[in-house]
Design an enzyme around this catalytic site. Sequence first.
Site, mmCIF file in Angstrom:
data_model
loop_
_atom_site.group_PDB
_atom_site.id
_atom_site.type_symbol
_atom_site.label_atom_id
_atom_site.label_comp_id
_atom_site.label_asym_id
_atom_site.label_seq_id
_atom_site.Cartn_x
_atom_site.Cartn_y
_atom_site.Cartn_z
ATOM 1 N N GLY A 1 0.770 -1.219 0.113
ATOM 2 C CA GLY A 1 -0.151 -0.145 0.115
ATOM 3 C C GLY A 1 0.782 1.182 -0.106
ATOM 4 O O GLY A 1 1.736 1.407 -0.664
ATOM 5 N N HIS A 2 0.433 2.295 0.733
ATOM 6 C CA HIS A 2 0.936 3.637 0.518
ATOM 7 C C HIS A 2 2.254 3.669 1.700
ATOM 8 O O HIS A 2 3.095 4.604 1.607
ATOM 9 C CB HIS A 2 0.038 4.444 1.384
ATOM 10 C CG HIS A 2 0.382 5.931 1.133
ATOM 11 N ND1 HIS A 2 0.785 6.582 -0.016
ATOM 12 C CD2 HIS A 2 0.454 7.104 1.862
ATOM 13 C CE1 HIS A 2 1.019 7.693 0.041
ATOM 14 N NE2 HIS A 2 0.648 8.355 1.047
ATOM 15 N N TRP A 3 2.409 2.843 2.560
ATOM 16 C CA TRP A 3 3.640 2.616 3.492
ATOM 17 C C TRP A 3 4.745 1.569 2.983
ATOM 18 O O TRP A 3 4.882 0.670 3.949
ATOM 19 C CB TRP A 3 3.112 2.429 5.025
ATOM 20 C CG TRP A 3 2.455 3.558 5.597
ATOM 21 C CD1 TRP A 3 2.583 4.898 5.008
ATOM 22 C CD2 TRP A 3 1.728 3.559 6.698
ATOM 23 N NE1 TRP A 3 1.887 5.695 5.942
ATOM 24 C CE2 TRP A 3 1.240 4.903 6.940
ATOM 25 C CE3 TRP A 3 0.967 2.573 7.549
ATOM 26 C CZ2 TRP A 3 0.314 5.166 7.782
ATOM 27 C CZ3 TRP A 3 0.153 2.880 8.582
ATOM 28 C CH2 TRP A 3 -0.095 4.238 8.610
#
Length: 289
Positions: free
Chosen positions: A256-258
């Site tokens: 995901g975003h991390w």
Amino acid sequence: MIPFTEEATSRFVDTPSGTLHFHEYGEGHPVVFLHGSGPGATGWSNFSENIRTLGAHFRCLAVDMPGWGRSAAVSPADRCHHRTAVEFLDALGIDSAAFIGNSMGGATCLKVAATAPERVTHLVTMGAGGGGAKLFGPGDGPTEGLKVLQRAYRDPSPESMRALVDIMTYDPAHAGDALAEERSRNAKSNPEHLANFISGIGKDRPHRATDAELAAISVSSLIIHGRDDRVVHWENGLKLCTIIPDSRLVMINRCGHWAQIEHADEFNRLVAGFVGARSVESREAVLSR
């Protein structure tokens, strides 16, 4: 080396942008880590597991930017993170450093590399936005993830933060209740930060690098993006790699975003190889490309 704990690595420094809180760990070439814009985000919450490992190779500096964490409050109109990043280097007497940024932090790193290239030796972004028109990702308006982020600013409860960390990650194993509660505590500890961010929602972000500035970035750049990022679509990573001349893109599936949290081991290896193998060149060499 000092003990690796949140308090043992905690530092403060005064800059023209206000007092900055940061974590310092390790020795060697300086590497500045800049967090994203989510409520409760701090240098420690975004990067603690990375600086634990990378501190064996580099002087790691994870900063709370103005308006986040234990750093000074700032209104959206007065917030200029790329200027603050340079002031941070000045305050510590650092000539140049590698810059690593997640999301908003990545945008800041891009702007620093574009406007103060002599201060940047290496550039790494994760989940950074590319701006402009989109072919594949969402068009006008905030993405699914940014909508959840904005709701969490207005309601920084553990429940809202659980929805936030859920959408930031692909694997639920990285989005537990403990992280949600930590983010909630961080956010509630400074209501002024929350109010300032809310007042800036929907307004222009003049400090984002333009396409022309991105195309002029001369520093070696590593663009990392999660294939399953629901906050900033992976198309942004492709755009950055297309525009920045000396760049390479690593896209990670089931991420995901991390990326630095979900794939910490791979992220740490990438950074150690990229910053370490590309030994720090003189500023003149970087600028002469």
